[in-house]
Design a protein around this motif. Structure first.
Motif, PDB file in Angstrom:
ATOM      1  N   VAL A 111     -22.116   2.722  -1.335  1.00  0.00           N
ATOM      2  CA  VAL A 111     -20.677   2.983  -1.400  1.00  0.00           C
ATOM      3  C   VAL A 111     -19.951   1.637  -1.416  1.00  0.00           C
ATOM      4  O   VAL A 111     -20.209   0.787  -0.566  1.00  0.00           O
ATOM      5  CB  VAL A 111     -20.201   3.801  -0.177  1.00  0.00           C
ATOM      6  N   ARG A 112     -19.109   1.457  -2.381  1.00  0.00           N
ATOM      7  CA  ARG A 112     -18.319   0.218  -2.443  1.00  0.00           C
ATOM      8  C   ARG A 112     -16.884   0.572  -2.811  1.00  0.00           C
ATOM      9  O   ARG A 112     -16.626   1.238  -3.812  1.00  0.00           O
ATOM     10  CB  ARG A 112     -18.894  -0.749  -3.478  1.00  0.00           C
ATOM     11  N   ASN A 113     -15.961   0.095  -1.992  1.00  0.00           N
ATOM     12  CA  ASN A 113     -14.560   0.481  -2.198  1.00  0.00           C
ATOM     13  C   ASN A 113     -13.828  -0.411  -3.188  1.00  0.00           C
ATOM     14  O   ASN A 113     -14.286  -1.490  -3.548  1.00  0.00           O
ATOM     15  CB  ASN A 113     -13.825   0.430  -0.855  1.00  0.00           C
ATOM     16  N   LEU A 114     -12.703   0.059  -3.601  1.00  0.00           N
ATOM     17  CA  LEU A 114     -11.756  -0.743  -4.386  1.00  0.00           C
ATOM     18  C   LEU A 114     -10.512  -0.888  -3.535  1.00  0.00           C
ATOM     19  O   LEU A 114      -9.897   0.109  -3.143  1.00  0.00           O
ATOM     20  CB  LEU A 114     -11.389  -0.016  -5.680  1.00  0.00           C
ATOM     21  N   THR A 115     -10.142  -2.112  -3.215  1.00  0.00           N
ATOM     22  CA  THR A 115      -8.907  -2.333  -2.471  1.00  0.00           C
ATOM     23  C   THR A 115      -7.770  -2.406  -3.473  1.00  0.00           C
ATOM     24  O   THR A 115      -7.573  -3.422  -4.146  1.00  0.00           O
ATOM     25  CB  THR A 115      -8.990  -3.621  -1.631  1.00  0.00           C
ATOM     26  N   ASP A 116      -7.076  -1.298  -3.597  1.00  0.00           N
ATOM     27  CA  ASP A 116      -5.974  -1.235  -4.556  1.00  0.00           C
ATOM     28  C   ASP A 116      -4.637  -1.049  -3.840  1.00  0.00           C
ATOM     29  O   ASP A 116      -3.621  -0.797  -4.467  1.00  0.00           O
ATOM     30  CB  ASP A 116      -6.203  -0.100  -5.574  1.00  0.00           C
ATOM     31  N   LEU A 117      -4.676  -1.189  -2.521  1.00  0.00           N
ATOM     32  CA  LEU A 117      -3.447  -1.010  -1.756  1.00  0.00           C
ATOM     33  C   LEU A 117      -3.420  -2.041  -0.642  1.00  0.00           C
ATOM     34  O   LEU A 117      -4.034  -1.852   0.407  1.00  0.00           O
ATOM     35  CB  LEU A 117      -3.412   0.410  -1.157  1.00  0.00           C
ATOM     36  N   ASP A 118      -2.774  -3.141  -0.889  1.00  0.00           N
ATOM     37  CA  ASP A 118      -2.641  -4.169   0.142  1.00  0.00           C
ATOM     38  C   ASP A 118      -1.476  -5.074  -0.247  1.00  0.00           C
ATOM     39  O   ASP A 118      -0.782  -4.828  -1.238  1.00  0.00           O
ATOM     40  CB  ASP A 118      -3.946  -4.977   0.266  1.00  0.00           C
ATOM     41  N   ASP A 119      -1.248  -6.114   0.545  1.00  0.00           N
ATOM     42  CA  ASP A 119      -0.125  -7.010   0.273  1.00  0.00           C
ATOM     43  C   ASP A 119      -0.153  -7.548  -1.157  1.00  0.00           C
ATOM     44  O   ASP A 119       0.857  -7.598  -1.839  1.00  0.00           O
ATOM     45  CB  ASP A 119      -0.173  -8.211   1.239  1.00  0.00           C
ATOM     46  N   LYS A 120      -1.350  -7.952  -1.598  1.00  0.00           N
ATOM     47  CA  LYS A 120      -1.432  -8.634  -2.897  1.00  0.00           C
ATOM     48  C   LYS A 120      -1.227  -7.682  -4.075  1.00  0.00           C
ATOM     49  O   LYS A 120      -0.507  -8.013  -5.018  1.00  0.00           O
ATOM     50  CB  LYS A 120      -2.784  -9.341  -3.018  1.00  0.00           C
ATOM     51  N   THR A 121      -1.872  -6.517  -4.018  1.00  0.00           N
ATOM     52  CA  THR A 121      -1.702  -5.597  -5.150  1.00  0.00           C
ATOM     53  C   THR A 121      -0.247  -5.135  -5.244  1.00  0.00           C
ATOM     54  O   THR A 121       0.299  -5.002  -6.343  1.00  0.00           O
ATOM     55  CB  THR A 121      -2.621  -4.367  -5.024  1.00  0.00           C
TER      56      THR A 121
END
Length: 469
Positions: free
Chosen positions: A65-75
């Motif tokens: 399982v590997r996530n995608l960080t699509d919700l944070d300060d940078k995005t």
RNA sequence: GGCGGGGUAGCCAAACGGUAAGGCAGUGGUUUGCAAAACCACCAUUAGCGGGUUCGACUCCCGCCUCCGCCUCCA
């Protein structure tokens, strides 16, 4: 042969066996999709891929399982700056990431959850943490984890009493926290977030970064799972915070989160950390523009031990090209002797006897010592004389070699025949005729002509080859 | 300052308490009309520095020098 791997938590090498007795379930922190990933990021992902391959080829199925960080300060920040919706923005970079991974021959994870698609899961965890007294809402609507409520905090990184680096300033978006170490589970809505906010019992906003992994692990792997992985920089605070959130939420209580921690050391470029200001930050596209293939990049990334800093240089990239070509020649000779054509499939190599490559396979299973493994590979290739082998022996050696190659994810360069224009072909034929007539002067003159046309002609015994300069 | 990882030939890089793998580059040779490629051979008496333990240390211990990473959202 069981794989042994160094565990960050216990600081010891431990054999890996699936907790459930059958499938090894692991989680890898994935990319933040706000720009192109660089080769440093890919060192981590490629090594996680190699890790998975060694397990699977050794006969242990995995759940990756590997996530995608699509919700944070940078995005949020960059998508706002570019006037795009968060979804459109992150989709673009996710597609590029997937293309790069494919080019590097990384097996796709079995599950690739995204943070923005798991907000309810994260909200639910926050509610539980508040209910259990591990979190509190600040007046502005942010929610923080209370690290003093978790006595084990700092166990992974061994930083009990963390001290702020001298001169480090507390950023102004820190809200009202009880203690400095408390970290955000929920960040209250700010004007600059634009439309990127979600409702929650304690006010509109969005989840904090650390929480996404905990929530998605819980959803896809449960409270307890085999292994967690990422770059060394994630040890603190990210993984430390994940442990705190998850173990405080879990019914089973403390110490039950990941059974093993696998951290990959950073890549250096020309002896320095990659950074835009130093101009030494490379993406796959940057290297492709310089003529290097993803296979060559992968070779360099896997050729050093994962716990040592790897100094990435263009010399090492050039060396990788030669090394791959050397392996490819030996592979072709073995394949010919064994009467094989196409490379064996990944699936067919599961449980394969390494044959003459047993020392290499052993080294690989010993804390993924890829550098030692490659040493054994070259030593074995040198010792093997294909012509002296029976076809059966050659087949065994060939399949053993392919076991190692499959584990590394090495795809050998093909002998590619360049499309030769008719004009060039005509000159080449003329030269071949002149050469065979021992007319050296004419032969050399025509070779010069080919050179002008941008082609190099090399003479073989029976034939010649033309390659574009 | 705290925690952690390194310093091995021109470059990259391993192992090991018993006397330095491997790759690249380089050198010599075979082959070739020449060349390229390929193949074969050679290539660190020495391990950041200084002590110590030991019959013996690159490998263990101590000190020092030095590089790198993390120390609140960076793989």
């Amino acid at each position: 042969m069981p794989l042994t791997l160094f565990d960050t938590m216990s600081r010891a090498q431990r054999e890996l066996t699936p907790l459930d007795g059958s499938t090894y379930r692991f989680y890898a922190c994935g990319p933040t999709v706000y720009g192109p990933a660089h080769i440093g990021n890919f060192r981590t992902f490629v090594l996680q891929d190699l890790f998975r391959r060694v397990l699977e080829l050794g006969g242990t199925p995995t759940k990756h399982v590997r996530n995608l960080t699509d919700l944070d300060d940078k995005t949020i920040r960059v998508s706002q700056e570019q006037g795009q919706t968060l979804t459109d923005f992150t989709r673009h970079w996710t597609l590029l990431f997937h293309a790069d991974c494919a080019a590097l021959h990384c097996l796709p994870p079995h599950i690739e959850p995204s943070a923005v698609e798991h907000i309810p899961h994260q909200v639910r965890m926050i509610e539980e943490l508040i209910a259990k007294g591990h979190a509190y809402a600040a007046p502005d609507g942010s929610v923080y984890f209370k690290i003093t409520s978790f006595p084990d905090y700092g166990r992974l990184s061994r930083v009990k009493e963390r001290e702020l680096k001298q001169g480090a300033s507390v950023s102004d978006d820190e809200y009202e926290k009880d203690t400095l170490g408390d970290f955000a589970l929920w960040k209250a809505r700010k004007p600059e977030d634009g439309p990127n906010f979600w409702p929650a019992p304690w006010g509109e906003g969005r989840p904090g970064w650390h929480l996404e992994c905990s929530a998605m692990i819980r959803e896809y792997l449960g409270d307890t799972f085999d292994l967690h992985s990422g770059g060394v920089d994630l040890v603190f605070p990210h993984h430390e915070n994940e442990i705190a959130q998850s173990e405080c939420c879990a019914d089973s209580g403390h110490h039950g989160f990941a059974a093993h921690w696998f951290h990959i050391t950073h890549l250096l470029v020309d002896g320095k950390k990659m950074s835009k200001s130093l101009g030494n930050l490379y993406t796959l596209a940057d290297l492709a523009a310089k003529g290097y293939t993803p296979e060559e990049v992968r070779y360099v990334l896997t050729a050093a031990h994962y716990r040592a800093q790897l100094n990435f240089t263009f010399d090492s990239l050039d060396g990788a090209r030669q090394a791959l070509a050397k392996i490819a020649r030996a592979e072709r000779a073995l394949a010919a002797r064994a009467g094989q054509d196409a490379a064996p499939s990944y699936e067919s190599l599961i449980g394969q006897d390494p044959g003459p490559f047993a020392p290499a396979w052993t080294a690989l299973n010993h804390d993924l010592n890829t550098a030692e493994t490659l040493g054994h590979v070259f030593t074995a290739l040198k010792a093997l004389k294909p012509d002296a082998l029976t076809p059966a022996e050659a087949l065994a050696a060939w399949r053993g070699l392919h076991l190692i190659l499959a584990a590394f994810g090495i795809v050998l360069p093909q002998e590619k025949a360049d499309e030769v224009p008719a004009e060039v072909r005509t000159v080449a034929e003329a030269r071949w005729a002149a050469r065979n007539a021992k007319d050296w002067a004419e032969s050399d003159r025509l070779r010069g002509e080919l050179d002008t046309l941008g082609w190099t002609m090399k003479d073989g015994r029976e034939d010649y080859t033309l390659t574009r300069k």
